[in-house]
Design a protein around this motif. Structure first.
Motif, PDB file in Angstrom:
ATOM      1  N   THR A 288       0.845  -1.185   0.000  1.00 36.73           N
ATOM      2  CA  THR A 288       0.000   0.000   0.000  1.00 36.73           C
ATOM      3  C   THR A 288       0.882   1.238   0.000  1.00 36.73           C
ATOM      4  O   THR A 288       1.759   1.374   0.853  1.00 36.73           O
ATOM      5  CB  THR A 288      -0.918   0.042   1.227  1.00 36.73           C
ATOM      6  OG1 THR A 288      -1.640  -1.186   1.329  1.00 36.73           O
ATOM      7  CG2 THR A 288      -1.905   1.202   1.127  1.00 36.73           C
ATOM      8  N   GLU A 290       0.664   5.583  -0.387  1.00 40.64           N
ATOM      9  CA  GLU A 290      -0.241   6.729  -0.403  1.00 40.64           C
ATOM     10  C   GLU A 290       0.550   8.031  -0.314  1.00 40.64           C
ATOM     11  O   GLU A 290       1.533   8.117   0.425  1.00 40.64           O
ATOM     12  CB  GLU A 290      -1.245   6.653   0.750  1.00 40.64           C
ATOM     13  CG  GLU A 290      -2.222   7.824   0.773  1.00 40.64           C
ATOM     14  CD  GLU A 290      -3.341   7.639   1.778  1.00 40.64           C
ATOM     15  OE1 GLU A 290      -3.993   8.650   2.121  1.00 40.64           O
ATOM     16  OE2 GLU A 290      -3.575   6.499   2.219  1.00 40.64           O
ATOM     17  N   ARG A 306      -5.246  13.530  -2.437  1.00 41.87           N
ATOM     18  CA  ARG A 306      -4.476  12.333  -2.119  1.00 41.87           C
ATOM     19  C   ARG A 306      -4.672  11.285  -3.201  1.00 41.87           C
ATOM     20  O   ARG A 306      -5.692  11.269  -3.904  1.00 41.87           O
ATOM     21  CB  ARG A 306      -4.867  11.740  -0.776  1.00 41.87           C
ATOM     22  CG  ARG A 306      -6.199  10.981  -0.774  1.00 41.87           C
ATOM     23  CD  ARG A 306      -6.350  10.160   0.486  1.00 41.87           C
ATOM     24  NE  ARG A 306      -7.586   9.369   0.485  1.00 41.87           N
ATOM     25  CZ  ARG A 306      -7.667   8.097   0.837  1.00 41.87           C
ATOM     26  NH1 ARG A 306      -6.576   7.446   1.203  1.00 41.87           N
ATOM     27  NH2 ARG A 306      -8.822   7.454   0.827  1.00 41.87           N
ATOM     28  N   ARG A 308      -3.862   6.881  -3.609  1.00 38.72           N
ATOM     29  CA  ARG A 308      -3.466   5.671  -2.895  1.00 38.72           C
ATOM     30  C   ARG A 308      -3.466   4.500  -3.869  1.00 38.72           C
ATOM     31  O   ARG A 308      -4.399   4.334  -4.656  1.00 38.72           O
ATOM     32  CB  ARG A 308      -4.438   5.394  -1.752  1.00 38.72           C
ATOM     33  CG  ARG A 308      -4.188   4.115  -0.952  1.00 38.72           C
ATOM     34  CD  ARG A 308      -5.240   4.008   0.137  1.00 38.72           C
ATOM     35  NE  ARG A 308      -5.059   2.842   0.987  1.00 38.72           N
ATOM     36  CZ  ARG A 308      -5.641   1.662   0.786  1.00 38.72           C
ATOM     37  NH1 ARG A 308      -6.443   1.491  -0.263  1.00 38.72           N
ATOM     38  NH2 ARG A 308      -5.439   0.656   1.601  1.00 38.72           N
TER      39      ARG A 308
END
Length: 399
Positions: A288, A290, A306, A308
């Protein structure tokens, strides 16, 4: 009388000094304003422009309403609606005296729709639809000493077919210059699992969760946090609504999370970067990543775009064949959430300072998952595209 008056005067002076110190802390934090919140490490409240937290934060209350919708390509007539969730929630924190703080939160989820398609079969819930309500709440008490803090908490969640109770113990300590914080915690989950489609299912699951981590102020404008977590779960792991779903009755999970937040003077904004690597005994490995940027606009506004990216490789027992060749003789699941896929989330948050400690915010996110977006590009064949928009609006008050 003189002694009594002196004692009263000393007590009054001590109270006045405490109030002055408290107002000074609030004033210093209000000067930082929205940028201080933007620089904070989530879950720790440690702004890079100050130091490691060593005392209770000012009182704050938040109310939020969120709505979530997800869709899936069913391979026949394009995108199909699946789950709708509406969730009002609140969160509050308040100091008790000079060295203790309490946090409490609660939420109610109203869930409707049908669970997702998985390969060649629908889940049991997909055939009947879902109408459910989840009530959840938690509280946490933290006491601060000169060089360390201790916290304890409880969380509970109730649904038609699920009950969960969790406990938390947490300890933190910091260096004398308050630039480095070490944290350790242990949480225990006790779950009861049923199935509205099958009264014979009455199962339990127990999970222990361990965390160790460090947060380091690396400069007046930058902070880094790194955590290692280990979860050990025993009990019922299968999905009671998935046909012939048969998973191991234990699961060990490991994860490493690192965050780096930095204020960029030339852009007058705060950059947040996160990376999480996870692996479990099912054979699933995930990544992951971000990136978010907190940007003040004028004296009252803050925007936070943002992006991700998430990627996972499938469980050892995930299959694209239905039904299995040997029913019940080996672990087996066609649940697409255990397959190989990648997902991208993009979002924007806008926050407005209303003055007198009040602020409002609006957040929108959009998630899309595809098997071809997994790292390496070789996702699980048959796992269908998945889409989910998320929207929330909230109001907060700091005292």
């Amino acid at each position: 009388m003189a002694a009594t008056s002196a004692e009263t005067l000393n007590a009054s002076m001590k109270k006045a000094l405490k109030r002055a110190a408290y107002r000074a802390r609030v004033k210093r934090r209000s000067i930082a304003g929205l940028m201080s919140a933007a620089l904070a490490i989530p879950g720790l409240g440690i702004p890079a422009i100050v130091s490691a937290q060593s005392s209770p934060a000012p009182a704050e209350v938040r109310f939020q309403w969120a709505t979530y919708r997800d869709y899936q390509n069913n391979g026949v007539d394009g995108r199909q609606d699946r789950i709708d969730v509406d969730s009002p929630m609140f969160w509050a924190r308040t100091p008790i005296g000079d060295s203790t703080e309490i946090e409490v939160s609660g939420m109610i989820d109203s869930v409707s729709g049908a669970s997702p398609h998985y390969l060649d079969t629908l889940s049991g819930a997909s055939g009947t639809g879902i109408e459910d309500r989840r009530s959840a709440g938690d509280f946490k008490v933290t006491h601060y000493f000169e060089r360390f803090s201790l916290g304890a908490g409880y969380a509970g969640s109730i649904e038609d077919d699920y009950r969960s109770h969790s406990g938390l113990l947490e300890a933190k300590t910091w260096t004398s210059d308050m630039n480095t914080t070490f944290a350790a915690s242990y949480a225990f989950d006790s779950d009861q699992i049923a199935c509205t489609n099958n009264e014979l299912i009455d199962e339990t699951r127990r999970t222990g969760r361990y965390l160790v981590g460090v947060t380091q102020v690396v400069s007046p404008v930058a902070i880094v946090q790194s955590n290692l977590t280990y979860d050990n779960a025993d009990g019922y792991m299968s999905d009671p609504y998935k046909i012939l779903d048969n998973r191991p009755r234990s699961r060990d999970s490991f994860a490493w999370l690192t965050r780096y937040n930095r204020f960029i003077e030339s852009l007058n904004g705060s950059l947040h970067t996160d990376y999480r690597l996870a692996h479990d005994s099912f054979g699933i490995t995930s990544h992951t990543m971000e990136v978010a940027f907190y940007k003040p606009i004028g004296e009252k506004w803050m925007v936070r775009p943002r992006v991700r990216y998430y990627s996972q490789h499938q469980a050892n027992f995930f299959s694209t064949t239905f039904p299995p060749e040997n029913v019940g003789e080996s672990f087996y699941s066609t649940d697409g959430r255990l397959g190989s896929f990648g997902g991208v989330t993009v979002g924007m948050k806008v926050e407005r300072d209303l003055g007198e400690g009040f602020s409002v915010n609006v957040t929108g996110d959009y998630l899309e998952q595809r098997p071809g977006w997994v790292l390496g590009g070789n996702g699980s064949a048959g796992v269908r595209r998945f889409y989910a928009p998320f929207f929330s609006v909230g109001i907060a008050k700091r005292f």
